[in-house]
Design a protein around this motif. Sequence first.
Motif, PDB file in Angstrom:
ATOM      1  N   VAL A 142       0.834  -1.204   0.000  1.00  0.00           N
ATOM      2  CA  VAL A 142       0.000   0.000   0.000  1.00  0.00           C
ATOM      3  C   VAL A 142       0.870   1.257   0.000  1.00  0.00           C
ATOM      4  CG1 VAL A 142      -1.687   1.330   1.328  1.00  0.00           C
ATOM      5  CG2 VAL A 142      -1.965  -1.143   1.082  1.00  0.00           C
ATOM      6  N   MET A 143       1.968   1.237   0.742  1.00  0.00           N
ATOM      7  CA  MET A 143       2.840   2.411   0.785  1.00  0.00           C
ATOM      8  C   MET A 143       3.444   2.694  -0.590  1.00  0.00           C
ATOM      9  SD  MET A 143       6.121   3.285   3.217  1.00  0.00           S
ATOM     10  CE  MET A 143       7.250   2.241   2.301  1.00  0.00           C
ATOM     11  N   VAL A 144       3.925   1.656  -1.263  1.00  0.00           N
ATOM     12  CA  VAL A 144       4.503   1.856  -2.601  1.00  0.00           C
ATOM     13  C   VAL A 144       3.432   2.365  -3.565  1.00  0.00           C
ATOM     14  CG1 VAL A 144       5.503   0.674  -4.588  1.00  0.00           C
ATOM     15  CG2 VAL A 144       6.341   0.174  -2.293  1.00  0.00           C
ATOM     16  N   GLY A 145       2.233   1.768  -3.512  1.00  0.00           N
ATOM     17  CA  GLY A 145       1.163   2.219  -4.396  1.00  0.00           C
ATOM     18  C   GLY A 145       0.775   3.665  -4.138  1.00  0.00           C
ATOM     19  N   ALA A 146       0.674   4.050  -2.855  1.00  0.00           N
ATOM     20  CA  ALA A 146       0.322   5.422  -2.515  1.00  0.00           C
ATOM     21  C   ALA A 146       1.417   6.392  -2.959  1.00  0.00           C
ATOM     22  CB  ALA A 146       0.094   5.545  -1.015  1.00  0.00           C
ATOM     23  N   CYS A 147       2.655   6.004  -2.758  1.00  0.00           N
ATOM     24  CA  CYS A 147       3.788   6.838  -3.178  1.00  0.00           C
ATOM     25  C   CYS A 147       3.734   7.083  -4.680  1.00  0.00           C
ATOM     26  CB  CYS A 147       5.096   6.156  -2.783  1.00  0.00           C
ATOM     27  SG  CYS A 147       6.577   6.998  -3.349  1.00  0.00           S
ATOM     28  N   VAL A 148       3.472   6.026  -5.442  1.00  0.00           N
ATOM     29  CA  VAL A 148       3.397   6.141  -6.903  1.00  0.00           C
ATOM     30  C   VAL A 148       2.261   7.078  -7.312  1.00  0.00           C
ATOM     31  CG1 VAL A 148       2.697   4.836  -8.952  1.00  0.00           C
ATOM     32  CG2 VAL A 148       4.508   3.963  -7.474  1.00  0.00           C
ATOM     33  N   GLY A 152       0.195  11.124 -10.081  1.00  0.00           N
ATOM     34  CA  GLY A 152      -1.206  11.470 -10.265  1.00  0.00           C
ATOM     35  C   GLY A 152      -2.117  10.275 -10.358  1.00  0.00           C
ATOM     36  N   MET A 153      -1.571   9.115 -10.687  1.00  0.00           N
ATOM     37  CA  MET A 153      -2.335   7.878 -10.709  1.00  0.00           C
ATOM     38  C   MET A 153      -1.334   6.727 -10.697  1.00  0.00           C
ATOM     39  SD  MET A 153      -3.655   7.696 -14.660  1.00  0.00           S
ATOM     40  CE  MET A 153      -4.607   6.230 -14.266  1.00  0.00           C
ATOM     41  N   GLY A 154      -1.826   5.504 -10.657  1.00  0.00           N
ATOM     42  CA  GLY A 154      -0.908   4.372 -10.721  1.00  0.00           C
ATOM     43  C   GLY A 154      -0.962   3.458  -9.524  1.00  0.00           C
ATOM     44  N   PHE A 155      -1.752   3.816  -8.485  1.00  0.00           N
ATOM     45  CA  PHE A 155      -1.837   2.929  -7.320  1.00  0.00           C
ATOM     46  C   PHE A 155      -2.237   1.527  -7.741  1.00  0.00           C
ATOM     47  CE2 PHE A 155      -3.951   0.666  -3.966  1.00  0.00           C
ATOM     48  CZ  PHE A 155      -3.190   0.933  -2.843  1.00  0.00           C
ATOM     49  N   ALA A 156      -3.302   1.432  -8.520  1.00  0.00           N
ATOM     50  CA  ALA A 156      -3.816   0.112  -8.886  1.00  0.00           C
ATOM     51  C   ALA A 156      -2.832  -0.663  -9.764  1.00  0.00           C
ATOM     52  CB  ALA A 156      -5.161   0.250  -9.592  1.00  0.00           C
ATOM     53  N   LEU A 157      -2.228   0.027 -10.731  1.00  0.00           N
ATOM     54  CA  LEU A 157      -1.289  -0.658 -11.619  1.00  0.00           C
ATOM     55  C   LEU A 157      -0.163  -1.319 -10.844  1.00  0.00           C
ATOM     56  CD1 LEU A 157      -0.786   1.630 -14.745  1.00  0.00           C
ATOM     57  CD2 LEU A 157      -1.636  -0.715 -14.719  1.00  0.00           C
ATOM     58  N   VAL A 158       0.343  -0.602  -9.850  1.00  0.00           N
ATOM     59  CA  VAL A 158       1.471  -1.121  -9.079  1.00  0.00           C
ATOM     60  C   VAL A 158       1.020  -2.094  -7.993  1.00  0.00           C
ATOM     61  CG1 VAL A 158       3.328  -0.466  -7.486  1.00  0.00           C
ATOM     62  CG2 VAL A 158       2.900   0.896  -9.531  1.00  0.00           C
ATOM     63  N   ALA A 159      -0.081  -1.759  -7.309  1.00  0.00           N
ATOM     64  CA  ALA A 159      -0.451  -2.510  -6.107  1.00  0.00           C
ATOM     65  C   ALA A 159      -1.372  -3.692  -6.350  1.00  0.00           C
ATOM     66  CB  ALA A 159      -1.102  -1.560  -5.093  1.00  0.00           C
ATOM     67  N   ALA A 164      -2.331  -3.390 -20.667  1.00  0.00           N
ATOM     68  CA  ALA A 164      -2.536  -1.965 -20.433  1.00  0.00           C
ATOM     69  C   ALA A 164      -1.208  -1.223 -20.357  1.00  0.00           C
ATOM     70  CB  ALA A 164      -3.327  -1.763 -19.147  1.00  0.00           C
ATOM     71  N   VAL A 165      -0.243  -1.806 -19.642  1.00  0.00           N
ATOM     72  CA  VAL A 165       1.065  -1.157 -19.505  1.00  0.00           C
ATOM     73  C   VAL A 165       1.758  -1.052 -20.863  1.00  0.00           C
ATOM     74  CG1 VAL A 165       3.378  -1.410 -18.540  1.00  0.00           C
ATOM     75  CG2 VAL A 165       1.383  -1.814 -17.098  1.00  0.00           C
ATOM     76  N   LEU A 166       1.721  -2.113 -21.629  1.00  0.00           N
ATOM     77  CA  LEU A 166       2.389  -2.102 -22.933  1.00  0.00           C
ATOM     78  C   LEU A 166       1.762  -1.067 -23.867  1.00  0.00           C
ATOM     79  CD1 LEU A 166       2.971  -5.922 -23.514  1.00  0.00           C
ATOM     80  CD2 LEU A 166       4.661  -4.199 -22.878  1.00  0.00           C
ATOM     81  N   ALA A 181       9.982   8.953 -13.451  1.00  0.00           N
ATOM     82  CA  ALA A 181       8.997   8.408 -12.514  1.00  0.00           C
ATOM     83  C   ALA A 181       7.949   7.589 -13.258  1.00  0.00           C
ATOM     84  CB  ALA A 181       8.314   9.548 -11.757  1.00  0.00           C
ATOM     85  N   ARG A 182       7.490   8.090 -14.379  1.00  0.00           N
ATOM     86  CA  ARG A 182       6.482   7.381 -15.162  1.00  0.00           C
ATOM     87  C   ARG A 182       7.025   6.039 -15.647  1.00  0.00           C
ATOM     88  NH1 ARG A 182       1.829   8.487 -17.900  1.00  0.00           N
ATOM     89  NH2 ARG A 182       1.519   7.524 -19.929  1.00  0.00           N
ATOM     90  N   ARG A 183       8.288   6.038 -16.096  1.00  0.00           N
ATOM     91  CA  ARG A 183       8.894   4.797 -16.580  1.00  0.00           C
ATOM     92  C   ARG A 183       9.005   3.769 -15.459  1.00  0.00           C
ATOM     93  NH1 ARG A 183      13.686   6.608 -17.899  1.00  0.00           N
ATOM     94  NH2 ARG A 183      12.800   7.730 -19.665  1.00  0.00           N
ATOM     95  N   LEU A 184       9.374   4.224 -14.261  1.00  0.00           N
ATOM     96  CA  LEU A 184       9.491   3.324 -13.119  1.00  0.00           C
ATOM     97  C   LEU A 184       8.142   2.721 -12.761  1.00  0.00           C
ATOM     98  CD1 LEU A 184      11.050   2.095 -10.747  1.00  0.00           C
ATOM     99  CD2 LEU A 184      10.623   4.214  -9.474  1.00  0.00           C
ATOM    100  N   VAL A 185       7.094   3.543 -12.760  1.00  0.00           N
ATOM    101  CA  VAL A 185       5.745   3.047 -12.460  1.00  0.00           C
ATOM    102  C   VAL A 185       5.349   1.954 -13.444  1.00  0.00           C
ATOM    103  CG1 VAL A 185       3.294   3.656 -12.464  1.00  0.00           C
ATOM    104  CG2 VAL A 185       4.948   5.152 -11.358  1.00  0.00           C
ATOM    105  N   LEU A 186       5.580   2.196 -14.718  1.00  0.00           N
ATOM    106  CA  LEU A 186       5.173   1.227 -15.730  1.00  0.00           C
ATOM    107  C   LEU A 186       5.973  -0.068 -15.612  1.00  0.00           C
ATOM    108  CD1 LEU A 186       4.739   3.643 -18.770  1.00  0.00           C
ATOM    109  CD2 LEU A 186       2.939   2.517 -17.458  1.00  0.00           C
TER     110      LEU A 186
END
Length: 242
Positions: free
Chosen positions: A14-20, A25-32, A110-112, A219-224
Amino acid sequence: MSGGTAQLLLGGIVMVGACVQWLTGMGFALVAVPALVLLLGPSQGVALANCAAGAISAVGLAGGWRRVRLTAMAPLVAASACAVPAGTWVASQLPHPVLFVGMGLLVTLAVLLVMRGLRVSALTGTQGAVAAGAAGGFMNASAGLGGPPLSLYAMNAGWTVREFVPNAQFYGIVVNVFSIAANGVPRLGSTGWATAVAAMAMGAVVGRVLAERVPEDRARRLVLLLALAGGLSSLAKGLGVL
């Protein structure tokens, strides 16, 4: 897995997702979501992602609600609300291994698509907003992944980052409220909820600090890349138990 270990994993995810989400601006779900699904199971993992992403979006929008483009967002959120029940129904009918595979495939695809910057003429105007909103509502209710269709729509509509962030947060609030109404809230217990809330707060602090120091493209690249790894992990787990 012991209860203490599970709580540590839950807090870390949850912490990593919230940080992202605070960072981009978004990305919690993609990561978490892939990790939450592996830890809590598909239904509980998606329900927690809906709650956390909605809460973070609400807090984030407090300072930027004046930049929300309500005219552009109306068909998006209306279509997403209509598609949420279908996503919930489909998820409830599928066995867990199939859900793991489906979520893994959805995240990976979705990521691709986002990484390739897919541009489709159909994803413009009101028609594109309705299509993106319906896809986002379905994916959010079934897999906790309402963001990628919005990202693709915004990319094709030529939105700047400054325009995208508050509108993505507004969309995140609406689609997650409908998803929570359809899916319910996760059964975490008092300890689990305390862990999740504390992790969201820590993630917000770290995300705000990093947002001032990490270039947006990096940051965007890391999230993806994190999301892609999570999607492939869920896919592998599902295939392993089919």
